[in-house]
Design a protein around this motif. Sequence first.
Motif, PDB file in Angstrom:
ATOM      1  N   PRO A 160       6.941   5.326 -11.925  1.00 11.24           N
ATOM      2  CA  PRO A 160       5.658   4.982 -11.302  1.00 11.24           C
ATOM      3  C   PRO A 160       4.493   5.279 -12.245  1.00 11.24           C
ATOM      4  CG  PRO A 160       6.317   7.146 -10.577  1.00 11.24           C
ATOM      5  CD  PRO A 160       7.416   6.660 -11.495  1.00 11.24           C
ATOM      6  N   SER A 161       3.360   4.690 -11.928  1.00  8.62           N
ATOM      7  CA  SER A 161       2.137   5.074 -12.636  1.00  8.62           C
ATOM      8  C   SER A 161       1.741   6.471 -12.185  1.00  8.62           C
ATOM      9  CB  SER A 161       1.009   4.083 -12.316  1.00  8.62           C
ATOM     10  OG  SER A 161       0.711   4.078 -10.928  1.00  8.62           O
ATOM     11  N   CYS A 162       1.042   7.191 -13.048  1.00  5.84           N
ATOM     12  CA  CYS A 162       0.635   8.555 -12.751  1.00  5.84           C
ATOM     13  C   CYS A 162      -0.795   8.772 -13.214  1.00  5.84           C
ATOM     14  CB  CYS A 162       1.540   9.563 -13.468  1.00  5.84           C
ATOM     15  SG  CYS A 162       3.249   9.567 -12.885  1.00  5.84           S
ATOM     16  N   PRO A 163      -1.553   9.599 -12.504  1.00  2.00           N
ATOM     17  CA  PRO A 163      -1.181  10.373 -11.311  1.00  2.00           C
ATOM     18  C   PRO A 163      -1.426   9.579 -10.028  1.00  2.00           C
ATOM     19  CG  PRO A 163      -3.366  10.998 -12.040  1.00  2.00           C
ATOM     20  CD  PRO A 163      -2.878   9.975 -13.023  1.00  2.00           C
ATOM     21  N   ASP A 164      -0.787  10.025  -8.957  1.00  2.00           N
ATOM     22  CA  ASP A 164      -0.990   9.479  -7.611  1.00  2.00           C
ATOM     23  C   ASP A 164      -0.820   7.977  -7.556  1.00  2.00           C
ATOM     24  OD1 ASP A 164      -1.644  12.076  -6.794  1.00  2.00           O
ATOM     25  OD2 ASP A 164      -3.751  11.771  -7.286  1.00  2.00           O
ATOM     26  N   GLY A 165       0.110   7.435  -8.345  1.00  2.00           N
ATOM     27  CA  GLY A 165       0.277   5.995  -8.402  1.00  2.00           C
ATOM     28  C   GLY A 165       1.497   5.514  -7.649  1.00  2.00           C
ATOM     29  N   ASP A 166       2.111   4.459  -8.173  1.00  2.00           N
ATOM     30  CA  ASP A 166       3.275   3.878  -7.520  1.00  2.00           C
ATOM     31  C   ASP A 166       4.018   3.031  -8.548  1.00  2.00           C
ATOM     32  OD1 ASP A 166       5.090   3.178  -5.517  1.00  2.00           O
ATOM     33  OD2 ASP A 166       3.495   2.903  -4.033  1.00  2.00           O
ATOM     34  N   PHE A 167       5.160   2.474  -8.105  1.00  2.00           N
ATOM     35  CA  PHE A 167       5.910   1.569  -8.956  1.00  2.00           C
ATOM     36  C   PHE A 167       5.211   0.214  -8.995  1.00  2.00           C
ATOM     37  CE2 PHE A 167       8.912   4.832  -7.806  1.00  2.00           C
ATOM     38  CZ  PHE A 167       9.701   4.991  -8.934  1.00  2.00           C
ATOM     39  N   ILE A 168       5.442  -0.538 -10.045  1.00  2.00           N
ATOM     40  CA  ILE A 168       4.718  -1.781 -10.261  1.00  2.00           C
ATOM     41  C   ILE A 168       4.928  -2.774  -9.116  1.00  2.00           C
ATOM     42  CG2 ILE A 168       6.595  -2.730 -11.688  1.00  2.00           C
ATOM     43  CD1 ILE A 168       2.815  -3.419 -12.071  1.00  2.00           C
ATOM     44  N   VAL A 169       6.149  -2.882  -8.610  1.00  3.99           N
ATOM     45  CA  VAL A 169       6.420  -3.824  -7.516  1.00  3.99           C
ATOM     46  C   VAL A 169       5.654  -3.413  -6.259  1.00  3.99           C
ATOM     47  CG1 VAL A 169       8.206  -4.736  -5.981  1.00  3.99           C
ATOM     48  CG2 VAL A 169       8.671  -4.513  -8.429  1.00  3.99           C
ATOM     49  N   ALA A 170       5.622  -2.122  -5.975  1.00  2.00           N
ATOM     50  CA  ALA A 170       4.885  -1.633  -4.808  1.00  2.00           C
ATOM     51  C   ALA A 170       3.386  -1.878  -4.966  1.00  2.00           C
ATOM     52  CB  ALA A 170       5.167  -0.153  -4.585  1.00  2.00           C
ATOM     53  N   ILE A 171       2.863  -1.685  -6.164  1.00  2.00           N
ATOM     54  CA  ILE A 171       1.435  -1.934  -6.399  1.00  2.00           C
ATOM     55  C   ILE A 171       1.103  -3.392  -6.128  1.00  2.00           C
ATOM     56  CG2 ILE A 171      -0.334  -2.052  -8.202  1.00  2.00           C
ATOM     57  CD1 ILE A 171       0.868   0.468  -9.418  1.00  2.00           C
ATOM     58  N   HIS A 172       1.930  -4.288  -6.639  1.00  2.00           N
ATOM     59  CA  HIS A 172       1.684  -5.714  -6.407  1.00  2.00           C
ATOM     60  C   HIS A 172       1.786  -6.087  -4.933  1.00  2.00           C
ATOM     61  CE1 HIS A 172       2.874  -6.750 -10.850  1.00  2.00           C
ATOM     62  NE2 HIS A 172       1.633  -6.326 -10.735  1.00  2.00           N
ATOM     63  N   ASN A 173       2.721  -5.471  -4.227  1.00  2.00           N
ATOM     64  CA  ASN A 173       2.948  -5.816  -2.819  1.00  2.00           C
ATOM     65  C   ASN A 173       1.954  -5.156  -1.872  1.00  2.00           C
ATOM     66  OD1 ASN A 173       5.154  -7.394  -3.536  1.00  2.00           O
ATOM     67  ND2 ASN A 173       6.651  -5.774  -3.132  1.00  2.00           N
ATOM     68  N   ASP A 174       1.553  -3.919  -2.183  1.00  2.00           N
ATOM     69  CA  ASP A 174       0.793  -3.127  -1.216  1.00  2.00           C
ATOM     70  C   ASP A 174      -0.682  -2.933  -1.567  1.00  2.00           C
ATOM     71  OD1 ASP A 174       3.271  -2.833   0.020  1.00  2.00           O
ATOM     72  OD2 ASP A 174       3.653  -0.878  -0.912  1.00  2.00           O
ATOM     73  N   TRP A 175      -1.060  -3.134  -2.811  1.00  2.00           N
ATOM     74  CA  TRP A 175      -2.440  -2.837  -3.205  1.00  2.00           C
ATOM     75  C   TRP A 175      -3.359  -4.053  -3.184  1.00  2.00           C
ATOM     76  CZ3 TRP A 175      -3.285   1.495  -7.319  1.00  2.00           C
ATOM     77  CH2 TRP A 175      -2.461   2.587  -7.021  1.00  2.00           C
ATOM     78  N   MET A 176      -2.812  -5.238  -3.032  1.00  2.00           N
ATOM     79  CA  MET A 176      -3.642  -6.431  -2.983  1.00  2.00           C
ATOM     80  C   MET A 176      -4.609  -6.355  -1.807  1.00  2.00           C
ATOM     81  SD  MET A 176      -4.357  -9.476  -4.278  1.00  2.00           S
ATOM     82  CE  MET A 176      -2.975 -10.151  -5.217  1.00  2.00           C
ATOM     83  N   GLY A 177      -5.887  -6.489  -2.070  1.00  2.00           N
ATOM     84  CA  GLY A 177      -6.888  -6.425  -1.011  1.00  2.00           C
ATOM     85  C   GLY A 177      -7.299  -5.017  -0.629  1.00  2.00           C
ATOM     86  N   GLN A 178      -6.687  -3.998  -1.236  1.00  2.00           N
ATOM     87  CA  GLN A 178      -7.059  -2.613  -0.950  1.00  2.00           C
ATOM     88  C   GLN A 178      -8.213  -2.221  -1.877  1.00  2.00           C
ATOM     89  OE1 GLN A 178      -5.586  -0.834   1.584  1.00  2.00           O
ATOM     90  NE2 GLN A 178      -4.582  -2.802   2.013  1.00  2.00           N
ATOM     91  N   TYR A 179      -9.383  -2.735  -1.568  1.00  2.00           N
ATOM     92  CA  TYR A 179     -10.498  -2.657  -2.505  1.00  2.00           C
ATOM     93  C   TYR A 179     -11.010  -1.235  -2.725  1.00  2.00           C
ATOM     94  CZ  TYR A 179     -10.447  -7.708  -1.825  1.00  2.00           C
ATOM     95  OH  TYR A 179     -10.068  -9.023  -1.759  1.00  2.00           O
TER      96      TYR A 179
END
Length: 376
Positions: free
Chosen positions: A198-217
């Motif tokens: 995952p990205s660090c710190p307090d990040g996530d895996f790339i697939v999760a970022i693409h799926n869950d962070w879209m629109g999380q402005y």
Amino acid sequence: MSAEHSTELPDGSTNDFSPSRMRKRSCAVVEGNGDDSVKRARVEESLIETQVAATHRDEGTSPGQCSEPSATVEEDRSVKRGHVLERQESCSTAVDEHASNGQSELTSSASDAEDSMYGSGGTPKAYHEDMGGNDSWNEDESGALEEGKEENDKPTRPRPPKSTWSQSDTLQYRLGYPGKEDDPELNDNCKFYANEIPSCPDGDFIVAIHNDWMGQYSKLEYHHGYIQWLFPIRERGMNYYSQELQLHEATGICSDPVMHERVLKSYELMLDFYGMKLKDGKTGEIERADNWKERFHHLNHSSHNYLRITRILKCLGEMEYEYLKAPFLRFVLHEAIVEGTLDHTLDSCINYWLEVLKDDQERADVKTLAAELHKK
């Protein structure tokens, strides 16, 4: 606040560097209209990064899922960070050599375009009035008032200087960072885009970022640890846990269709954050997103995102997505000059973003476009 976890800032105030505060790492960059707030925010973020590193090294701990870099890697990174000034000096030498060899940076059309965009003092001319009622520049390059304006009609806004440092920085990028060596033992960026770490710190895996962070402005705005992972470049960033992109990593990511496509998705994630969307992935054509008014207003008043865009464009060039840059710049120039919706981005667009185009002719063409749009 305990003394051991407090640090005095340049203005005499103190900041809490307790472990809980360090773990949160929230909103290190403070938005503000004044240069002092931006400078203080950058100093604060730098102090935070230093204290985080010191805290975990002293305690032998690591935050969340992030493991402490090995001693060998850490020593290597320290040496590299210690040579930043040497690399800048090397860059300056490369610039001088580039000029002395008679290799022109611009075609004649680009030079004409630059003369049209900049006055005799090397500063950008006025384009539009600022959003929010701020005053635009109302003088031409000689300092004369525009025709029809009275002397006391409007106060003028100081013109930002044309950045010579930006020219040196972007030339170093275009020349491929002369003298910088590849380290085959560093592979964090490949592992991240392979969805292995995952990205660090307090990040996530790339697939999760693409799926869950879209629109999380809000998350994309105030989280300052992900951008160096999504868009790695061959320069050190503010994130202690990220790693400079290595040449062999760029080759590995580009040669893997899945990982290469993920870089494009990262670009689309940030385009959405800025109120844009990729209309055609093959040509790089950009168009407004449905919520463009809200997002453009935000981008027009959040200058720290301009640093992010410089990184994004540099990364695209390292990842065989160079063709995406010019369409992005044409879109921004149109919105800034013709529509007046992104006018605050213009200084960064001219001084930084446009200068990371690697092809001389393409860079000249976009400069010519900017001059022509200005004349209209």
